[in-house]
Design a protein around this motif. Structure first.
Motif, PDB file in Angstrom:
ATOM      1  N   ARG A 240      51.863   3.316  35.920  1.00 16.50           N
ATOM      2  CA  ARG A 240      50.825   4.321  35.728  1.00 16.50           C
ATOM      3  C   ARG A 240      50.666   4.698  34.253  1.00 16.50           C
ATOM      4  O   ARG A 240      51.648   4.923  33.536  1.00 16.50           O
TER       5      ARG A 240
ATOM      6  N   LEU B  75      46.849   6.185  39.331  1.00 17.05           N
ATOM      7  CA  LEU B  75      48.072   6.024  40.114  1.00 17.05           C
ATOM      8  C   LEU B  75      48.350   4.545  40.342  1.00 17.05           C
ATOM      9  O   LEU B  75      47.543   3.829  40.931  1.00 17.05           O
ATOM     10  N   SER B  76      49.503   4.063  39.836  1.00 13.72           N
ATOM     11  CA  SER B  76      49.923   2.687  40.038  1.00 13.72           C
ATOM     12  C   SER B  76      51.398   2.596  39.677  1.00 13.72           C
ATOM     13  O   SER B  76      51.999   3.558  39.196  1.00 13.72           O
TER      14      SER B  76
END
Length: 217
Positions: A195, A191-192
């Motif tokens: 992503r 998760l980013s």
């Protein structure tokens, strides 16, 4: 005779689910198993996690420079000692032992570590069930998977489908929702803002998204 099994498939083909089911089947019959995975797979840290929501802690992680046979031997001895301390076998019964070693994300093992999986099977007499994907997002084989294809007694494909309904063969990489076909071989989905995710695809859909490129070219 113990065997080395490689059960492979594209992303979302149920590999981790199948591994956890195999572990359950052994333990339901009163047998002991060991679970391991490469430490490079940082997703879910020290757990094997299926997309159905079932998780389980591994018994040990395998670093890129680790001797996997040595690690297995240490944890096998731990199982033997723990069970003997808990309940001494009666006369005529065999001593407690590990019935199987199960490896998740086996594509991340080195060729040398896969060689040692074969030694565990042949020299130590313990079956090894390895689960993983064959190729990366550029359609290149992972070193661990390539060596398993060369050495395994048994190869079993776990199947899944592409968005179009055809059999999925490849694992396309998306960054921030956009397909990419260049980059490092290993990028764990997380998760980013940008992503990294993956999509299982058939050959036709993969070539359509890549503009006809294979192997990053």
């Amino acid at each position: 005779m113990a065997k080395l099994y490689f059960r492979y498939g594209a992303m979302n083909s149920g590999k981790s689910t199948a591994l956890l089911q195999a572990a359950y089947n052994y333990e339901e019959r009163g047998q002991h198993v060991l679970l391991a995975k490469p430490a490079i797979d940082t997703k879910d840290a020290t757990k094997v996690s299926s997309r159905l929501g079932v998780t389980r802690d591994v018994d040990f992680l395998v670093g890129p420079d680790d001797d996997i046979r040595l690690l297995f031997g240490e944890h096998r001895e731990r199982v033997r000692n723990a069970e003997e301390d808990a309940l001494m076998p009666e006369a005529g019964e065999s001593a407690p032992d590990v019935a199987c070693l199960l490896i998740d994300e086996a594509q991340f093992l080195t060729r040398e570590q896969v060689d040692d999986l074969l030694r565990i099977v042949v020299l130590d007499g313990v079956p090894v069930l390895a689960y993983g994907i064959r190729t990366d997002f550029r359609t290149d084989a992972f070193p661990g998977s390539a060596r398993l294809m060369e050495l395994a007694h048994s190869l079993e494909e776990l199947k899944t489908i592409c968005r179009c309904g055809r059999k999925a063969l490849f694992n396309a990489r998306l960054v921030g929702g956009r397909f990419v076909f260049d980059g490092d071989q290993v990028a764990i989905d997380e998760l980013s803002a940008d992503r990294v995710t993956y999509e299982s695809m058939c050959a036709e859909c993969y070539l359509r998204e890549s503009g006809g490129r294979l192997d990053g070219r």
